[in-house]
Structure formats: C-alpha cells, structure tokens
Design an enzyme around this catalytic site. Structure first.
Site, PDB file in Angstrom:
ATOM      1  N   ASP A  11      11.350  35.010  14.690  1.00 59.47           N
ATOM      2  CA  ASP A  11      11.838  36.292  14.204  1.00 59.47           C
ATOM      3  C   ASP A  11      11.403  36.422  12.743  1.00 59.47           C
ATOM      4  OD1 ASP A  11      13.620  38.669  14.047  1.00 59.47           O
ATOM      5  OD2 ASP A  11      14.768  37.358  12.711  1.00 59.47           O
ATOM      6  N   TYR A  13      12.847  39.128  10.165  1.00 55.77           N
ATOM      7  CA  TYR A  13      13.830  39.596   9.196  1.00 55.77           C
ATOM      8  C   TYR A  13      15.073  38.710   9.178  1.00 55.77           C
ATOM      9  CZ  TYR A  13      10.857  43.710   9.136  1.00 55.77           C
ATOM     10  OH  TYR A  13       9.781  44.553   9.010  1.00 55.77           O
ATOM     11  N   ARG A  42      21.760  46.840   6.230  1.00 53.50           N
ATOM     12  CA  ARG A  42      21.334  45.911   7.274  1.00 53.50           C
ATOM     13  C   ARG A  42      22.136  46.099   8.558  1.00 53.50           C
ATOM     14  NH1 ARG A  42      17.459  43.054   9.916  1.00 53.50           N
ATOM     15  NH2 ARG A  42      18.185  40.994  10.553  1.00 53.50           N
ATOM     16  N   SER A 119       9.036  40.308  16.528  1.00 56.82           N
ATOM     17  CA  SER A 119      10.010  41.025  15.707  1.00 56.82           C
ATOM     18  C   SER A 119      10.191  42.474  16.130  1.00 56.82           C
ATOM     19  CB  SER A 119       9.536  40.979  14.246  1.00 56.82           C
ATOM     20  OG  SER A 119      10.305  41.818  13.419  1.00 56.82           O
ATOM     21  N   ASN A 120      11.325  43.028  15.702  1.00 56.48           N
ATOM     22  CA  ASN A 120      11.558  44.463  15.854  1.00 56.48           C
ATOM     23  C   ASN A 120      10.646  45.284  14.948  1.00 56.48           C
ATOM     24  OD1 ASN A 120      13.620  44.393  17.796  1.00 56.48           O
ATOM     25  ND2 ASN A 120      15.261  44.345  16.274  1.00 56.48           N
TER      26      ASN A 120
END
Length: 225
Positions: A11, A13, A42, A119-120
């Site tokens: 990942d 972040y 966040r 990741s997103n």
C-alpha cells in the site's frame, strides 16, 4: 522468508508515505488547526472511497482527496481559499516517505523479490510520489485501483496484484499500515503484514493479518522466518 512468496505489493498512503506530512503546510495556512485538518481530511478521504464504491459512483482518488479536504475545512470552519486548496493538493502528491522505506525496498530488491505499489491512488499520483522520493527504479509495477474503478477493500481492487505478477494471491505478500486494508487483503487471499505504526488495535473484522510490526524493518524480520 516464507518460501511460497513470489512477490510483494505495498500500500502507498500511510505505509510508504506519511499522509500527515501535509499537516505542516496546513498549519502554516491555519495556525493551531493544521493537525486537526489533516486528521479529518484523511478520515473523509477514506470514507468517500467506501461510499462511492458502495453507491457505484466512482471518482478517482484525486477527486475524493480534494473533496475530503474541502469537507475538512468546512467542518472546522476554516476559510480555504483556492490557492490554499491547490497548494495542499500539490503537497499531497509530494508526501514525505517514511525513513526506513528505501533501505527495506533495496533489501528486497537485492533478494530478487518483485515489488509493486497497489493503491487507491491514481497511476500518475503513485508515479509522482515515487519519483519525488527517488524510489521509482525500486518498483516493478505501479498498480492503481483506477484500472478497475473499485476502491479497496473490494476483491476487484486486490485482483490487480495477481494479474500483474502472474501468480495467485496466496503467493504474494501484501503490506499495509491500514488495518482494514490488511484485513481486506487477507480476505482476498494474500499473505499479509500489518505495519501498525500507531500501535493501535486491529479492526474487528473476524480476520487477522499473517504478520504485524511497528515499521517496515520488522517486515524484513518477518520475511526471514
């Protein structure tokens, strides 16, 4: 090292890059409110990824990040000007890398382990983050959920790892600092490691990651088991 692992996906972040490194600039704009703004931002960002996925209303990670920032400022009653918004969004694409990341990635590369970011974030966000940190050449793949338009922890999001590496999830390590993400990857079938940087409790989802540590150096120790 678990002998069955053929690759590792990270990942981005909170795992490789400190999402709260934006707080210093936020504090400059909004004295005594920068840390709180970063925290609310966040939470809203992650909430929006989930709501958009559940509602089948996909917007990319840059959009949900900006929407989260606008919401956070409104919640705190802060007068977010356009130039401040643009500066904070630019800072989000130049997040500080955690201090142990380079040495851990270089150690994995010396062992010949293919590694990726999964990741997103959008493809260009991930490439910009890695380039700014000088890490680009350490990754074999930059894998973004933008290709499937479903955010983690959906199965579709995690499926891009096996497709890229050409092996099943059970032969891929997945590393995240987000407990819910580590749990979601475990559900999918990855061999998972939770980087519990804050020392907090695991989300109560009926599953546990395979390994846990306070930083990425502890991942290396886990892999030597």
């Amino acid at each position: 090292m678990p002998q069955s692992l053929k690759a590792i996906a990270f990942d981005a972040y909170g795992t490789l890059f400190d999402v709260h490194s934006v707080a210093a600039l936020a504090e400059h704009f909004f004295p005594d409110a920068g840390v709180r703004l970063s925290e609310i931002w966040r939470v809203a960002q992650i909430d929006y990824t989930r709501m958009r996925t559940l509602g089948d209303r996909y917007a990319d990670f840059r959009k949900v990040t900006e929407d989260g920032l606008i919401y956070a400022a409104e919640k705190l009653g802060l007068p977010l000007e356009d130039e401040q918004r643009k500066a904070l969004m630019a800072q989000y694409e130049h997040l500080t890398v955690y201090p142990e990341v380079r040495e851990v990635l270089e150690a994995l590369k010396r062992q010949g382990i293919p590694i990726a970011i999964l990741s997103n974030g959008t493809p260009d966000q991930l490439e910009t983050l890695a380039s700014h940190a000088g890490l680009t050449n350490l990754f074999d793949h930059f894998l973004s959920v933008d290709t499937v338009k479903r955010f983690k922890p959906t199965p579709e999001a995690y499926s891009i790892g096996p497709a890229a590496f050409g092996c099943p999830a059970s032969e891929i390590g997945f590393v995240s600092s987000n407990g819910w993400d580590a749990c979601g990857a475990t559900w999918y079938g990855y061999r998972t490691f939770w980087v519990n940087r804050a020392g907090g409790p695991l989300d109560k989802l009926g599953v546990r990651p395979d390994g846990e540590g306070r930083n990425l150096r502890e991942l290396l120790a886990y892999l030597e088991m």
